[in-house]
Design an enzyme around this catalytic site. Sequence first.
Site, PDB file in Angstrom:
ATOM      1  N   LEU A  92      14.138  47.180  33.288  1.00 19.07           N
ATOM      2  CA  LEU A  92      15.040  48.329  33.419  1.00 19.07           C
ATOM      3  C   LEU A  92      16.505  47.891  33.498  1.00 19.07           C
ATOM      4  CD1 LEU A  92      15.228  51.453  34.311  1.00 19.07           C
ATOM      5  CD2 LEU A  92      15.364  50.543  36.634  1.00 19.07           C
ATOM      6  N   HIS A 129      24.324  59.894  53.209  1.00 24.34           N
ATOM      7  CA  HIS A 129      24.579  58.877  52.175  1.00 24.34           C
ATOM      8  C   HIS A 129      23.653  57.668  52.367  1.00 24.34           C
ATOM      9  CE1 HIS A 129      27.801  61.236  50.650  1.00 24.34           C
ATOM     10  NE2 HIS A 129      28.654  60.996  51.633  1.00 24.34           N
ATOM     11  N   ASP A 155      23.094  64.558  44.183  1.00 24.26           N
ATOM     12  CA  ASP A 155      23.886  65.518  44.953  1.00 24.26           C
ATOM     13  C   ASP A 155      23.100  66.000  46.167  1.00 24.26           C
ATOM     14  OD1 ASP A 155      26.000  67.119  45.593  1.00 24.26           O
ATOM     15  OD2 ASP A 155      25.656  68.599  44.027  1.00 24.26           O
TER      16      ASP A 155
HETATM   17  C1  FPP Z   1      26.710  63.561  46.562  1.00 27.21           C
HETATM   18  O1  FPP Z   1      26.395  64.163  47.769  1.00 27.21           O
HETATM   19  C2  FPP Z   1      26.585  62.132  46.631  1.00 27.21           C
HETATM   20  C3  FPP Z   1      27.630  61.249  46.512  1.00 27.21           C
HETATM   21  C4  FPP Z   1      29.008  61.693  46.301  1.00 27.21           C
HETATM   22  C5  FPP Z   1      27.444  59.806  46.621  1.00 27.21           C
HETATM   23  C6  FPP Z   1      26.135  59.233  46.186  1.00 27.21           C
HETATM   24  C7  FPP Z   1      26.036  57.887  46.795  1.00 27.21           C
HETATM   25  C8  FPP Z   1      24.931  57.295  47.283  1.00 27.21           C
HETATM   26  C9  FPP Z   1      23.597  57.884  47.190  1.00 27.21           C
HETATM   27  C10 FPP Z   1      25.013  55.980  47.982  1.00 27.21           C
HETATM   28  C11 FPP Z   1      25.527  54.784  47.219  1.00 27.21           C
HETATM   29  C12 FPP Z   1      24.923  54.557  45.881  1.00 27.21           C
HETATM   30  C13 FPP Z   1      24.303  53.417  45.437  1.00 27.21           C
HETATM   31  C14 FPP Z   1      23.972  53.286  43.979  1.00 27.21           C
HETATM   32  C15 FPP Z   1      23.923  52.314  46.312  1.00 27.21           C
HETATM   33  P1  FPP Z   1      27.481  65.035  48.511  1.00 27.21           P
HETATM   34  O2  FPP Z   1      28.107  64.208  49.547  1.00 27.21           O
HETATM   35  O3  FPP Z   1      28.444  65.624  47.533  1.00 27.21           O
HETATM   36  O4  FPP Z   1      26.575  66.136  49.125  1.00 27.21           O
HETATM   37  P2  FPP Z   1      26.957  67.653  49.447  1.00 27.21           P
HETATM   38  O5  FPP Z   1      27.257  68.316  48.133  1.00 27.21           O
HETATM   39  O6  FPP Z   1      25.716  68.166  50.090  1.00 27.21           O
HETATM   40  O7  FPP Z   1      28.141  67.626  50.377  1.00 27.21           O
END
Ligand code: FPP
Length: 247
Positions: A129, A35, A18
């Site tokens: 893993l 991201h 997050d």
């Molecule tokens: C949360 O941050 C994160 C996500 C919803 C997506 C996580 C995805 C990645 C790290 C990239 C793709 C993954 C892989 C396995 C290659 P948020 O956008 O909710 O952050 P915020 O709460 O600060 O808005």
Amino acid sequence: MSTIDNRTVPEHVAIIMDGNGRWANARGMPRVVGHRKGVDAVRKTVRAAGDAGVRFLTLFAFSSENWRRPQDEINDLFGLLKTFIRRDLAELHGENVRIRIIGDRANLDDDILVLLLEAEETTRANTALTLVIAFNYGSRDEIARVVRGLARDVEAGRLKADAIDAAMIDGRLDTAGIPDPDLIIRTSGEERLSNFLLWQAAYSELMFVPDLWPDFNRDVFFAALDRYAARERRFGGLSPKALAAGS
Ligand code: FPP
């Protein structure tokens, strides 16, 4: 490097990644940049988990609720997963990493489905893993899919309702064959599970770290493992100290 003791390394660590959006906002950048940086943190974490001796690492990459985000951001997240598989699959395979995907595949486009299957098939026999990617995953949706399957079997006379127990449900979840997470980490200081592995988290240790996901790295991961090692897990029983005192 930390003083990780092999006996206290969690077998399965699951992470709610997050804070990508906040990381980007704080820098006046579009959310997609957060991201993208998040994918770099994924790479670092996979390496760190393997080095620490963790057997299963589950990452929450796209939730069944993330469809509520703007279409552009959804496209970005799908694009990043596709790019990650295309670019990193050979290297992960070379490192003997097995990939498993959990989540609902029913309404995913063919191009992503093909990649997910390729990742799983290519790495099926790997023994280091296991990287579990939760994609289009929501725990309530997962449990509802299991319940529908059980109801169909009972309806068709293949299954007696009384035969349904926790082990049977376990065996029908997307995570069948994967041990329950010992440790669930959520980054960015938020303290909730957000529909992630609700059934499987029954006895998981929960850890909330302030770091935003793009800042997550080997040091933060090893510090979390150190904190985990200091915890006492009782699974509903008594601690050795309490047992000794009672005898
Ligand atoms: C949360 O941050 C994160 C996500 C919803 C997506 C996580 C995805 C990645 C790290 C990239 C793709 C993954 C892989 C396995 C290659 P948020 O956008 O909710 O952050 P915020 O709460 O600060 O808005």
